[in-house]
Write a protein that holds these residues in place. Structure first.
Motif, PDB file in Angstrom:
ATOM      1  N   ILE A 139      17.560  19.742  26.399  1.00  8.71           N
ATOM      2  CA  ILE A 139      16.481  19.130  27.169  1.00  8.71           C
ATOM      3  C   ILE A 139      15.174  19.328  26.401  1.00  8.71           C
ATOM      4  O   ILE A 139      14.730  20.456  26.183  1.00  8.71           O
ATOM      5  N   LEU A 140      14.594  18.218  25.977  1.00  5.90           N
ATOM      6  CA  LEU A 140      13.372  18.279  25.183  1.00  5.90           C
ATOM      7  C   LEU A 140      12.119  18.273  26.052  1.00  5.90           C
ATOM      8  O   LEU A 140      11.133  18.924  25.708  1.00  5.90           O
ATOM      9  N   ILE A 189       9.110  24.132  22.976  1.00  6.97           N
ATOM     10  CA  ILE A 189      10.153  24.916  23.640  1.00  6.97           C
ATOM     11  C   ILE A 189      10.357  26.254  22.946  1.00  6.97           C
ATOM     12  O   ILE A 189      10.528  27.307  23.581  1.00  6.97           O
ATOM     13  N   TYR A 190      10.318  26.233  21.613  1.00  7.75           N
ATOM     14  CA  TYR A 190      10.506  27.469  20.851  1.00  7.75           C
ATOM     15  C   TYR A 190       9.366  28.457  21.100  1.00  7.75           C
ATOM     16  O   TYR A 190       9.595  29.662  21.235  1.00  7.75           O
ATOM     17  N   ASP A 191       8.141  27.951  21.164  1.00  3.37           N
ATOM     18  CA  ASP A 191       6.988  28.841  21.336  1.00  3.37           C
ATOM     19  C   ASP A 191       6.842  29.350  22.764  1.00  3.37           C
ATOM     20  O   ASP A 191       6.402  30.493  22.974  1.00  3.37           O
ATOM     21  N   ASN A 192       7.222  28.533  23.754  1.00  2.00           N
ATOM     22  CA  ASN A 192       6.958  28.891  25.146  1.00  2.00           C
ATOM     23  C   ASN A 192       8.156  29.501  25.855  1.00  2.00           C
ATOM     24  O   ASN A 192       7.986  30.435  26.659  1.00  2.00           O
ATOM     25  N   ASP A 193       9.360  28.971  25.598  1.00  2.00           N
ATOM     26  CA  ASP A 193      10.530  29.385  26.375  1.00  2.00           C
ATOM     27  C   ASP A 193      11.419  30.395  25.661  1.00  2.00           C
ATOM     28  O   ASP A 193      12.114  31.170  26.326  1.00  2.00           O
TER      29      ASP A 193
END
Length: 214
Positions: A4-5, A129-133
């Motif tokens: 999911i992007l 997504i990589y930075d936040n999740d």
């Protein structure tokens, strides 16, 4: 499992409702309506942002496709101009004359791409997504003093250099196999004959003088 992007958060997460103690029913209803309205507006903002990212990515891909089509069209036009000249040359030239001319090798202009999977090539959605999740890895380097083989414990959990290490190991393996094949070829040829340099006397022929009568 699909990746999911883009996600649109629900209304309650966009603007959570906070009520003070002793709030009446009328104020609670008004606050709930206002929070829901603000949440809907925030959802519209997220939807517009996602649509902007999607259409920007589509525009970039369409531009790259148009450039490739334009380059292919130029190559086809150049080929179409040279085909009649080539046919006329083959018709007016004999086979012996064509075989007598030196041949030229064809070298395609193929460009090799490298470093495709780099942090700079991550799409903006995946980077967000990589930075936040994504959570950072645990502090496994604390276990390094207890490793028997001196290996870094964090590499057993995550290793960004995995593909590079595998490529280096594959190159070393191919190099060692090439050395082993050379050793086998040398063994099949047998040992080289030793040159006799000590105690060997070479006979030198004497110069013969020949006289011719004038």
């Amino acid at each position: 499992m699909p990746l999911i992007l883009r996600t649109v958060p629900p209304v309650q997460d966009n603007n959570p409702l906070v009520l003070a103690a002793g709030t009446t029913k009328e104020k609670t209803t008004d606050a709930f309506l206002q929070a829901s309205l603000v949440g809907l507006l925030n959802q519209l903002v997220h939807v517009s942002t996602c649509s902007n990212e999607i259409f920007t990515a589509l525009l970039g891909e369409a531009s790259q496709t148009a450039q490739r089509i334009s380059s292919l069209g130029q190559r086809l036009d150049s080929l179409a101009q040279n085909v009649p000249t080539l046919e006329t040359h083959h018709q007016n030239t004999s086979l012996d004359q064509m075989n007598a001319n030196p041949r030229t090798e064809f070298h395609p202009m193929a460009l090799e791409s490298s470093q495709l999977f780099m942090p700079e090539s991550i799409p903006p959605t995946l980077k967000a997504i990589y930075d936040n999740d994504c959570k950072p890895p645990p502090n496994l380097p604390l276990l390094d003093p207890y490793m028997d083989d001196g290996q870094q414990s964090l590499k057993l959990y995550t290793n960004p250099q995995f593909f590079l290490d595998e490529w280096i190991a594959e190159q070393k393996r191919q190099r060692e196999e090439a050395r082993q094949r050379r050793r086998e070829r040398r063994a099949l040829r047998g040992p080289k004959a030793e040159k006799k340099t000590e105690g060997e006397v070479k006979k030198v022929q004497k110069i013969k003088r020949v006289k011719y009568d004038p």
